[in-house]
Design a protein around this motif. Structure first.
Motif, PDB file in Angstrom:
ATOM      1  N   VAL A 155      47.903  57.501  19.983  1.00  0.00           N
ATOM      2  CA  VAL A 155      47.130  58.470  20.764  1.00  0.00           C
ATOM      3  C   VAL A 155      46.144  59.203  19.850  1.00  0.00           C
ATOM      4  CG1 VAL A 155      47.273  60.564  22.179  1.00  0.00           C
ATOM      5  CG2 VAL A 155      48.926  58.713  22.511  1.00  0.00           C
ATOM      6  N   LEU A 156      46.583  59.534  18.646  1.00  0.00           N
ATOM      7  CA  LEU A 156      45.706  60.213  17.687  1.00  0.00           C
ATOM      8  C   LEU A 156      44.589  59.298  17.193  1.00  0.00           C
ATOM      9  CD1 LEU A 156      48.419  62.112  15.614  1.00  0.00           C
ATOM     10  CD2 LEU A 156      46.623  63.177  16.992  1.00  0.00           C
ATOM     11  N   ARG A 157      44.881  58.016  17.103  1.00  0.00           N
ATOM     12  CA  ARG A 157      43.894  57.055  16.600  1.00  0.00           C
ATOM     13  C   ARG A 157      42.900  56.621  17.680  1.00  0.00           C
ATOM     14  NH1 ARG A 157      47.068  52.412  14.617  1.00  0.00           N
ATOM     15  NH2 ARG A 157      46.609  51.460  16.616  1.00  0.00           N
ATOM     16  N   MET A 158      43.269  56.822  18.930  1.00  0.00           N
ATOM     17  CA  MET A 158      42.472  56.293  20.034  1.00  0.00           C
ATOM     18  C   MET A 158      41.021  56.788  20.072  1.00  0.00           C
ATOM     19  SD  MET A 158      43.338  56.040  24.062  1.00  0.00           S
ATOM     20  CE  MET A 158      44.537  54.736  23.868  1.00  0.00           C
ATOM     21  N   PRO A 159      40.704  58.063  19.773  1.00  0.00           N
ATOM     22  CA  PRO A 159      39.289  58.452  19.797  1.00  0.00           C
ATOM     23  C   PRO A 159      38.418  57.564  18.910  1.00  0.00           C
ATOM     24  CG  PRO A 159      40.653  60.403  19.699  1.00  0.00           C
ATOM     25  CD  PRO A 159      41.572  59.219  19.529  1.00  0.00           C
ATOM     26  N   VAL A 160      38.874  57.278  17.702  1.00  0.00           N
ATOM     27  CA  VAL A 160      38.107  56.419  16.799  1.00  0.00           C
ATOM     28  C   VAL A 160      38.034  55.004  17.359  1.00  0.00           C
ATOM     29  CG1 VAL A 160      38.032  55.394  14.493  1.00  0.00           C
ATOM     30  CG2 VAL A 160      38.637  57.802  14.765  1.00  0.00           C
ATOM     31  N   ASP A 161      39.132  54.499  17.908  1.00  0.00           N
ATOM     32  CA  ASP A 161      39.137  53.147  18.477  1.00  0.00           C
ATOM     33  C   ASP A 161      38.152  53.035  19.645  1.00  0.00           C
ATOM     34  OD1 ASP A 161      41.088  52.437  16.666  1.00  0.00           O
ATOM     35  OD2 ASP A 161      42.753  52.656  18.069  1.00  0.00           O
ATOM     36  N   LEU A 162      38.146  54.040  20.525  1.00  0.00           N
ATOM     37  CA  LEU A 162      37.257  54.011  21.684  1.00  0.00           C
ATOM     38  C   LEU A 162      35.794  54.094  21.272  1.00  0.00           C
ATOM     39  CD1 LEU A 162      39.298  56.375  24.037  1.00  0.00           C
ATOM     40  CD2 LEU A 162      38.935  53.918  24.373  1.00  0.00           C
ATOM     41  N   ILE A 163      35.495  54.984  20.339  1.00  0.00           N
ATOM     42  CA  ILE A 163      34.103  55.142  19.888  1.00  0.00           C
ATOM     43  C   ILE A 163      33.646  53.896  19.134  1.00  0.00           C
ATOM     44  CG2 ILE A 163      32.598  56.447  18.333  1.00  0.00           C
ATOM     45  CD1 ILE A 163      33.184  57.940  20.924  1.00  0.00           C
ATOM     46  N   ARG A 164      34.512  53.330  18.292  1.00  0.00           N
ATOM     47  CA  ARG A 164      34.144  52.115  17.557  1.00  0.00           C
ATOM     48  C   ARG A 164      33.878  50.960  18.518  1.00  0.00           C
ATOM     49  NH1 ARG A 164      38.381  51.537  14.084  1.00  0.00           N
ATOM     50  NH2 ARG A 164      39.490  50.409  15.682  1.00  0.00           N
ATOM     51  N   SER A 165      34.697  50.845  19.554  1.00  0.00           N
ATOM     52  CA  SER A 165      34.496  49.797  20.552  1.00  0.00           C
ATOM     53  C   SER A 165      33.158  49.987  21.265  1.00  0.00           C
ATOM     54  CB  SER A 165      35.650  49.828  21.555  1.00  0.00           C
ATOM     55  OG  SER A 165      35.429  48.911  22.586  1.00  0.00           O
ATOM     56  N   GLU A 166      32.840  51.214  21.611  1.00  0.00           N
ATOM     57  CA  GLU A 166      31.557  51.506  22.267  1.00  0.00           C
ATOM     58  C   GLU A 166      30.395  51.161  21.344  1.00  0.00           C
ATOM     59  OE1 GLU A 166      29.419  52.882  25.612  1.00  0.00           O
ATOM     60  OE2 GLU A 166      31.606  52.735  25.434  1.00  0.00           O
ATOM     61  N   ALA A 167      30.552  51.449  20.048  1.00  0.00           N
ATOM     62  CA  ALA A 167      29.480  51.213  19.067  1.00  0.00           C
ATOM     63  C   ALA A 167      29.154  49.736  18.929  1.00  0.00           C
ATOM     64  CB  ALA A 167      29.876  51.792  17.708  1.00  0.00           C
ATOM     65  N   MET A 168      30.138  48.876  19.118  1.00  0.00           N
ATOM     66  CA  MET A 168      29.912  47.438  18.971  1.00  0.00           C
ATOM     67  C   MET A 168      28.894  46.912  19.979  1.00  0.00           C
ATOM     68  SD  MET A 168      31.711  46.628  16.411  1.00  0.00           S
ATOM     69  CE  MET A 168      32.499  45.074  16.185  1.00  0.00           C
ATOM     70  N   PHE A 169      28.740  47.624  21.101  1.00  0.00           N
ATOM     71  CA  PHE A 169      27.833  47.152  22.151  1.00  0.00           C
ATOM     72  C   PHE A 169      26.640  48.080  22.347  1.00  0.00           C
ATOM     73  CE2 PHE A 169      32.123  45.653  23.094  1.00  0.00           C
ATOM     74  CZ  PHE A 169      31.898  44.286  23.094  1.00  0.00           C
ATOM     75  N   SER A 170      26.409  48.982  21.403  1.00  0.00           N
ATOM     76  CA  SER A 170      25.324  49.944  21.539  1.00  0.00           C
ATOM     77  C   SER A 170      24.376  49.826  20.355  1.00  0.00           C
ATOM     78  CB  SER A 170      25.911  51.363  21.610  1.00  0.00           C
ATOM     79  OG  SER A 170      24.896  52.315  21.652  1.00  0.00           O
ATOM     80  N   ARG A 171      23.206  49.270  20.586  1.00  0.00           N
ATOM     81  CA  ARG A 171      22.241  49.060  19.503  1.00  0.00           C
ATOM     82  C   ARG A 171      21.547  50.345  19.079  1.00  0.00           C
ATOM     83  NH1 ARG A 171      20.712  43.878  18.322  1.00  0.00           N
ATOM     84  NH2 ARG A 171      21.590  42.277  19.636  1.00  0.00           N
ATOM     85  N   GLU A 172      21.355  51.283  19.985  1.00  0.00           N
ATOM     86  CA  GLU A 172      20.617  52.511  19.672  1.00  0.00           C
ATOM     87  C   GLU A 172      21.531  53.682  19.338  1.00  0.00           C
ATOM     88  OE1 GLU A 172      19.633  50.717  22.624  1.00  0.00           O
ATOM     89  OE2 GLU A 172      18.200  49.699  21.329  1.00  0.00           O
ATOM     90  N   GLY A 173      22.790  53.453  19.108  1.00  0.00           N
ATOM     91  CA  GLY A 173      23.719  54.552  18.878  1.00  0.00           C
ATOM     92  C   GLY A 173      24.404  54.939  20.183  1.00  0.00           C
ATOM     93  N   ILE A 174      25.468  55.686  20.070  1.00  0.00           N
ATOM     94  CA  ILE A 174      26.270  56.052  21.238  1.00  0.00           C
ATOM     95  C   ILE A 174      25.691  57.313  21.868  1.00  0.00           C
ATOM     96  CG2 ILE A 174      28.586  56.633  22.035  1.00  0.00           C
ATOM     97  CD1 ILE A 174      29.536  55.263  19.360  1.00  0.00           C
ATOM     98  N   PRO A 175      25.208  57.240  23.112  1.00  0.00           N
ATOM     99  CA  PRO A 175      24.630  58.429  23.744  1.00  0.00           C
ATOM    100  C   PRO A 175      25.708  59.407  24.210  1.00  0.00           C
ATOM    101  CG  PRO A 175      24.577  56.582  25.265  1.00  0.00           C
ATOM    102  CD  PRO A 175      25.129  56.059  23.961  1.00  0.00           C
ATOM    103  N   THR A 176      25.302  60.644  24.404  1.00  0.00           N
ATOM    104  CA  THR A 176      26.238  61.685  24.853  1.00  0.00           C
ATOM    105  C   THR A 176      26.884  61.324  26.175  1.00  0.00           C
ATOM    106  OG1 THR A 176      24.947  63.361  23.700  1.00  0.00           O
ATOM    107  CG2 THR A 176      26.452  64.148  25.384  1.00  0.00           C
ATOM    108  N   VAL A 177      26.123  60.691  27.084  1.00  0.00           N
ATOM    109  CA  VAL A 177      26.681  60.327  28.384  1.00  0.00           C
ATOM    110  C   VAL A 177      27.862  59.365  28.224  1.00  0.00           C
ATOM    111  CG1 VAL A 177      25.043  58.427  28.790  1.00  0.00           C
ATOM    112  CG2 VAL A 177      26.083  59.595  30.728  1.00  0.00           C
ATOM    113  N   ALA A 178      27.805  58.476  27.245  1.00  0.00           N
ATOM    114  CA  ALA A 178      28.919  57.560  26.992  1.00  0.00           C
ATOM    115  C   ALA A 178      30.119  58.316  26.423  1.00  0.00           C
ATOM    116  CB  ALA A 178      28.489  56.456  26.029  1.00  0.00           C
ATOM    117  N   VAL A 179      29.862  59.268  25.536  1.00  0.00           N
ATOM    118  CA  VAL A 179      30.942  60.094  24.981  1.00  0.00           C
ATOM    119  C   VAL A 179      31.639  60.843  26.106  1.00  0.00           C
ATOM    120  CG1 VAL A 179      31.426  62.111  23.538  1.00  0.00           C
ATOM    121  CG2 VAL A 179      29.879  60.331  22.700  1.00  0.00           C
ATOM    122  N   GLU A 180      30.864  61.443  26.993  1.00  0.00           N
ATOM    123  CA  GLU A 180      31.449  62.200  28.106  1.00  0.00           C
ATOM    124  C   GLU A 180      32.269  61.295  29.026  1.00  0.00           C
ATOM    125  OE1 GLU A 180      27.950  63.988  29.749  1.00  0.00           O
ATOM    126  OE2 GLU A 180      28.086  65.732  28.395  1.00  0.00           O
TER     127      GLU A 180
END
Length: 197
Positions: A155-180
């Protein structure tokens, strides 16, 4: 008269190596980066680098962490959602600061070399982000927003896992809307589902 070259040691040498690594990474990318090129640029030798970092992945992660340090200060923004969006956004900005090709390269080495997996796991499990997340959840419990939640390693590691997964498919960086969306659709429901009666 000949000048004698002074040998750098300790923090000065480490600074030169980390700077050289980041410069090489920016110029040639992860795949083409070599320890030999970093050593030459830093004015040292490969054995000196390998005494400090066991692999190219470890060296690159150290250079990245040095360039984009973690700020342990946690604001209390008044709600679980606001605090989580703040934390996830900080993680996203750190990931955005590392080229996606570098992330893919480091993960590729992790699949091939168990020692890289151990190194990454140790970094993830000892990082200040875990304490930050615990503080955010404790604040939400104290405000009466939710019941206590057992924060396991996953559970503690999941934020990094979720953001890293999102980053793999985001060429321009992770937008705030995706974080939300990650906070609203995944992480808050997870925490509430794990809350102790």
């Amino acid at each position: 008269m000949t000048e004698t070259k002074t040998r750098r040691r300790g923090a000065e040498l480490e600074r030169a190596i980390l700077d050289a690594t980041w410069e090489q990474l920016s110029e040639v990318g992860y795949t083409a980066l070599t320890i030999e090129a970093v050593a030459k640029r830093a004015g040292t030798s490969k054995p000196v680098i390998y005494r400090r970092w066991a692999s190219r992945a470890e060296l690159v992660i150290a250079a990245w962490a040095d360039r984009i340090p973690i700020d342990p200060a946690i604001p209390d923004l008044g709600s679980l959602r606001a605090d989580l969006v703040w934390l996830f956004d900080r993680i996203a900005r750190r990931v955005n600061g590392m080229m996606s090709e570098t992330i893919a390269g480091v993960m590729g080495e992790a699949f091939r070399h168990p020692e890289v997996v151990d190194f990454l796991r140790n970094r993830l499990e000892t990082r200040p982000m875990h304490q930050s997340l615990s503080t955010i959840v404790d604040n939400a419990v104290a405000r009466g927003e939710m019941r206590p939640v057992p924060l396991t390693r996953r559970v503690l590691r999941m934020p990094v896992d979720l953001i890293r997964s999102e980053a793999m498919f985001s060429r321009e960086g992770i937008p705030t809307v995706a974080v939300e969306a990650i906070v609203d659709e995944i992480y808050i429901p997870l925490l509430k589902g794990l809350a102790v009666d």
